[in-house]
Design an enzyme around this catalytic site. Structure first.
Site, PDB file in Angstrom:
ATOM      1  N   THR A 116     -60.549  -3.984 -42.301  1.00 34.09           N
ATOM      2  CA  THR A 116     -60.634  -4.348 -40.887  1.00 34.09           C
ATOM      3  C   THR A 116     -60.126  -3.187 -40.048  1.00 34.09           C
ATOM      4  O   THR A 116     -59.375  -2.331 -40.516  1.00 34.09           O
ATOM      5  CB  THR A 116     -59.711  -5.535 -40.546  1.00 34.09           C
ATOM      6  OG1 THR A 116     -58.353  -5.152 -40.806  1.00 34.09           O
ATOM      7  CG2 THR A 116     -60.076  -6.758 -41.337  1.00 34.09           C
ATOM      8  N   ASP A 117     -60.480  -3.206 -38.782  1.00 33.05           N
ATOM      9  CA  ASP A 117     -59.757  -2.386 -37.824  1.00 33.05           C
ATOM     10  C   ASP A 117     -58.388  -3.050 -37.618  1.00 33.05           C
ATOM     11  O   ASP A 117     -58.178  -4.196 -38.029  1.00 33.05           O
ATOM     12  CB  ASP A 117     -60.543  -2.274 -36.512  1.00 33.05           C
ATOM     13  CG  ASP A 117     -60.115  -1.052 -35.701  1.00 33.05           C
ATOM     14  OD1 ASP A 117     -59.028  -0.490 -35.965  1.00 33.05           O
ATOM     15  OD2 ASP A 117     -60.860  -0.661 -34.789  1.00 33.05           O
TER      16      ASP A 117
END
Ligand code: NAG
Ligand code: NAG
Ligand code: NAG
Ligand code: NAG
Ligand code: NAG
Ligand code: NAG
Ligand code: NAG
Ligand code: NAG
Length: 869
Positions: free
Chosen positions: A288-289
């Site tokens: 994920t970011d």
């Protein structure tokens, strides 16, 4: 509990998008606003396991041997970050030290190792794109990789190929390589190959449709925007550079914050399970970011492999969507064990693939402080103290590459009466704060969150510290014996101009990431629009009133309007120096004084007016409800739009002059692999993937009571109290369409990047490029294709598909350039058949070659001849 309360407060203040208690981990994203009719993200389950590509077989075999022996705690450890500020890097996984796997360090940025010292601040992506030089793209990647490795960074978070540059005001378009999928694809793939040749793992980002900063994130109180993208536009535009990055063998990929079609990218099964892991055959791991994970089980099932930095809905509390909750979801049978095994195998295989099991340094710096000693886990409030910074110098000779990239990117837009290059005794009057230093020091604004002094990069996590900065003022001052500086953005009233004086006016335009607002611009250029900052237009106009020779130097993140002054008679020359990084000064004087001819080309168009863009690519700022950002312009962004709408921009995509001139001649085209069918030949079948025991591990493997170490408060662990008591509480409500039955392999897949036949060279174009002027210089040949209407689809008039740059050519010297085009380059995405469709034998395709999209000297009719247009 006072400290806890105050920490919650602190974290709420630091993260204004969070303001209410943790919701049910799985339900917070269910209430999406209505999407436009017809947009939806269909389910695609299960996740196709990695390991079936021959060139990853060794790495997967090693990973299989290790993962087979791992406990549940070790497996979960590798999937989940240890928490925000819980280690030296911006993110780190847990470890599995029994197998020699340390906490893997994940660190920004795409232009240099962020938050440290003695690193190189390379030119930004947009600058790299403007070079149109594949070797320099690769060389910069090598430099980035060497510096990451030297600092002990396992995964360097770049390159950026999304945003693609759809929105000219988008805050982060400068991190990528330009507003064209092929330019992005080549920039990204060359960077990846260079970086990973050093053993550092690249992380290709942000996947996908992340084209503006405002309202990008979902949280407990807000819903990030939804980029609504139709299947063909996704494949032909936004996915293209990701496909090339996967084909280049990228080891990891980062999802974006936004939704696509109303489903968050970090848990969108269509995007991750189907398109990325099946169709594109991605063998690495998906992360994920930062704080871009919005659910636990749902993201695991949808194909996410690593949660970063590991925190749950409210950071710094010690909660995670994964970590101990992922352990729980395995023990209660909700997440299939083979999904976890695939996550971990992908991570460990990537680690082996790039040789990180052998002599890879541990982090020797801290992203949290510049002090030598400090808290090892600042997120823990009470942390052990130790040496955190060793100040290892990793710069090597990368300043040579940094300067070469910055120099070769400099784009000469106009040069009336050959006012450039200067002679060393020309009388120069230099204006603008953009020529000078930031008075408070080159790194005085955190993450470059200000526009002060020469603009070397935009702001946000895509920045890095400048180890030093040679400003244009210093460099010009060194090389000219007749220069006077007015480092101000207000034109001084007392300037005396003589007719032979040349005024050089420096202006800039900045943008960055959403967590910092600069002069009313929350990342995106909301306030500034497409105009120069600090009243730059007025500065140029004032100089043009007084001086009869004006040269404008522009440092910019993206398209900028020049209409107020570009046609004024004194404005003889304009140089766009993009975002040069630490070598801002010397790279510019290399060009200004004629040691090199400019050879940069615009990686986007310069418009005449912002209203020339399609309305749908404007920023969307809307306080309530989910923003529906529907890509109604479809394939028509930047030059594709301008040509289609018959709008002449001020300077077209690909434009860039030189101090010399080039002539293209003797074009020829040869058939390499005949396109004897509309669709590519059948894909290869998938190889086998690792097989593991399906037995749910013993709960004791994640019991706190089984550990023998001092627990760090709020650190994220895989462990649980009394895991033996876990049962399946209720039946888990799986997403619609959920299944564990594997899908048939998609026909467009078959290898990394897609069906390998898509990348067979179909045609090869050769063209002779001669330097017909009187100075040295490099030329760029850009190849555009015009696809025939026989494909039955509305297609942009011209699309860049290949480019090559000559070596430095002396006057009279020539070079033959070869430009290869693949089956995919001539195909459209057939949404019904779900495959790439090309005109048989390339019938009706026109291929154009030239020096910009509006300066195309050569035309080749496939099946016919090439000629000079
Ligand atoms: C989004 O919706 C469009 C329109 O139905 C569809 O063509 C496309 O495949 C969808 N994309 C994703 C990723 O769900
Ligand atoms: C895994 O465990 C088996 C049996 O305990 C052992 O023989 C093997 O060497 C181990 N493999 C690795 C890679 O640790
Ligand atoms: C999980 O990782 C942490 C460090 O992040 C480490 O302290 C712990 O020992 C690891 N657990 C196992 C089982 O290796
Ligand atoms: C299993 O655990 C996960 C993680 O806490 C939870 O989301 C899920 O609802 C649980 N499933 C069942 C059936 O209890
Ligand atoms: C730090 O950097 C040096 C030089 O690159 C390296 O030898 C060392 O292993 C790194 N890590 C630590 C913890 O010292
Ligand atoms: C790079 O740095 C070295 C050492 O500081 C210096 O000698 C050299 O001139 C620099 N090279 C360029 C191209 O600026
Ligand atoms: C600059 O130098 C050139 C010779 O290099 C000379 O011809 C010219 O007159 C000089 N110009 C000025 C303004 O001194
Ligand atoms: C020339 O460059 C040197 C080294 O970068 C610097 O110390 C000096 O101040 C410069 N001279 C001028 C006139 O700017």
């Amino acid at each position: 509990m006072a400290p806890l309360t105050s920490l919650v407060l602190v974290s709420l203040l630091a993260q204004p998008f969070l303001a209410s208690p943790v919701p049910d981990a799985e339900s917070d994203l269910s209430a999406r606003s209505a999407l436009p009719a017809d947009y939806q993200s269909p389910p695609y389950y299960p996740t196709p396991p990695g390991g079936w590509m021959p060139d990853w077989a060794d790495a997967y075999a090693k990973a299989h041997a290790v993962v087979s022996n791992m406990t549940l705690a070790e497996k979960v450890n590798l999937t989940t970050g240890t928490g925000l500020y819980m280690g030296p890097c911006v993110g780190q996984t847990g470890s599995a030290l029994r197998f020699g796997i340390p906490n893997l360090c994940l660190q920004d940025s795409p232009l240099g190792v962020r938050d440290t010292d003695h690193n190189t601040a390379f030119p930004a992506g947009i600058t790299v794109g403007a070079t149109f030089n594949k070797e320099l793209m690769y060389a910069r990647g090598v430099g980035l990789g060497e510096e990451a490795r030297g600092k002990g960074v396992n995964v360097l978070l770049g390159p950026v190929v999304g945003p693609l540059g759809r929105k000219p005001r988008g805050g982060r378009i400068w991190e990528g390589f330009g507003a064209d999928p092929v330019l992005q694809a080549v920039g990204g793939a060359q960077t990846i190959k260079g970086m990973q040749s050093t053993g550092a793992i690249a992380s290709l980002k942000h996947y996908i449709g992340y084209e503006q900063e405002m309202s990008r994130m979902s949280s407990v109180v807000s819903v990030g925007y939804s980029s609504n993208i139709d299947d063909r536009t996704l494949h032909e535009m936004y996915l293209w550079p990701f496909a090339e990055g996967v084909r280049a063998g990228v080891g990891s990929l980062m999802t974006s914050y936004n939704d696509v079609n109303g489903s968050a990218c970090s848990q969108n099964s269509k995007l991750l399970n189907d398109i990325l892991k099946d169709e594109l055959g991605f063998q690495g791991f998906v992360m994920t970011d930062w704080l871009g994970q919005y659910a636990g089980v749902a993201s695991a099932l949808a194909g996410l492999d690593v949660a970063m930095p590991g925190d749950g809905a409210i950071p710094l509390l010690g909660d995670s969507y994964w970590g101990s909750e992922l352990s729980r979801s395995i023990l209660n049978g909700t997440v299939p064990l083979n999904r976890l095994n695939d996550m971990v195998t992908r991570i460990v295989a990537t680690w082996y693939k790039f040789g990180q099991d052998k002599d890879y340094p541990l982090p020797n710096f801290s992203a949290n402080t510049a002090d030598q000693t400090g808290e090892i886990y600042p997120g823990a409030l009470l942390s052990p103290i130790g040496v955190v910074n060793q100040y290892v110098n990793v710069e090597g000779d990368h300043n040579i590459t940094a300067r070469a990239v910055a120099r070769e990117a400099i784009t000469l837009l106009k040069n009336d009466q050959n006012i450039l290059p200067f002679r060393h005794n020309d009388s120069l009057k230099v204006f603008g704060t953009d020529a000078g230093p930031n008075p408070n020091g080159p790194n005085s604004c955190s993450d470059k969150g200000c526009d002060s002094g020469v603009l070397t990069m935009g702001w946000g996590s895509g920045s890095a510290n400048l180890p030093y900065l040679v400003t244009p003022q210093e460099a010009i001052g060194n090389l000219s014996n007749n220069a006077k500086f007015y480092i101000t953005d207000t034109f001084p009233s007392d300037v005396v101009a003589s007719p032979t004086d040349i005024a050089i006016v420096f202006i800039n335009a900045d943008s960055g990431e959403n967590y910092i607002t600069v002069d009313g611009n929350p990342g995106d250029r909301l306030e500034a629009g497409l105009n120069a900052w600090h009243n730059g237009d007025d500065l140029v106009k004032a100089a043009a009133q007084k001086f009869s020779n004006v040269v404008v130097v522009v440092h910019t993140v993206g398209p900028i309007l020049m209409e107020e002054w570009i046609d004024l008679a004194p404005v003889k020359a304009v140089l766009v120096a993009h975002l040069p990084g630490q070598e801002a000064g010397w790279s510019l004087t290399d060009i200004l004084f004629g040691d090199y001819s400019p050879s940069g080309h615009m990686p986007y168009s310069i418009p005449r007016s912002e209203s020339d863009y399609p309305e749908s690519v404007g920023l969307i700022d809307q306080p309530i409800g989910q923003i529906q950002d529907t890509f109604t312009e479809r394939l028509y962004i930047d030059y594709r739009h301008f040509m289609n709408a018959n709008i002449t921009p001020r300077y077209p995509f690909g434009h860039g002059l030189s101090y010399t001139t080039f002539t293209f001649s003797s074009p020829s085209l040869s058939v390499v692999t005949p396109l004897d069918s509309e669709y590519p030949p059948a894909r290869p079948s998938k190889g086998s993937t690792p097989v593991y025991s399906q037995k749910i591990p013993a709960a004791s493997e994640v019991a706190w009571s089984s550990t023998h170490f001092t627990r760090i408060w709020r650190y994220l662990y895989p462990y649980l109290d009394f895991p033996q008591l876990i049962t399946a509480a209720d039946t888990y409500q799986y997403p619609d369409g959920y299944t564990t039955q594997p899908k048939p392999a998609p026909r467009a897949g078959g290898a990394q990047g897609g069906n390998p036949a898509l990348f067979d060279t179909a045609f090869s174009v050769q063209v002779q490029v001669e330097n017909t002027g009187s100075r040295h210089g490099k030329a760029v040949a850009q190849l555009y294709v015009a696809l025939p209407s026989s494909l039955g689809l509305d297609t942009p008039p011209l699309q860049l598909r290949q480019f090559e740059k000559t070596k430095d050519l002396a006057p009279g010297q020539s070079e033959i350039l070869t430009l290869d085009i693949t089956r995919k380059d001539l195909s459209v995405w057939d949404v019904v058949v779900q495959d790439w469709k090309a005109p048989v034998n390339g019938e009706g395709v026109n291929i154009w070659v030239g020096q910009s999209v509006e300066d195309l000297a050569v035309i080749c009719e496939v099946g016919g001849k090439c000629s000079m247009a």
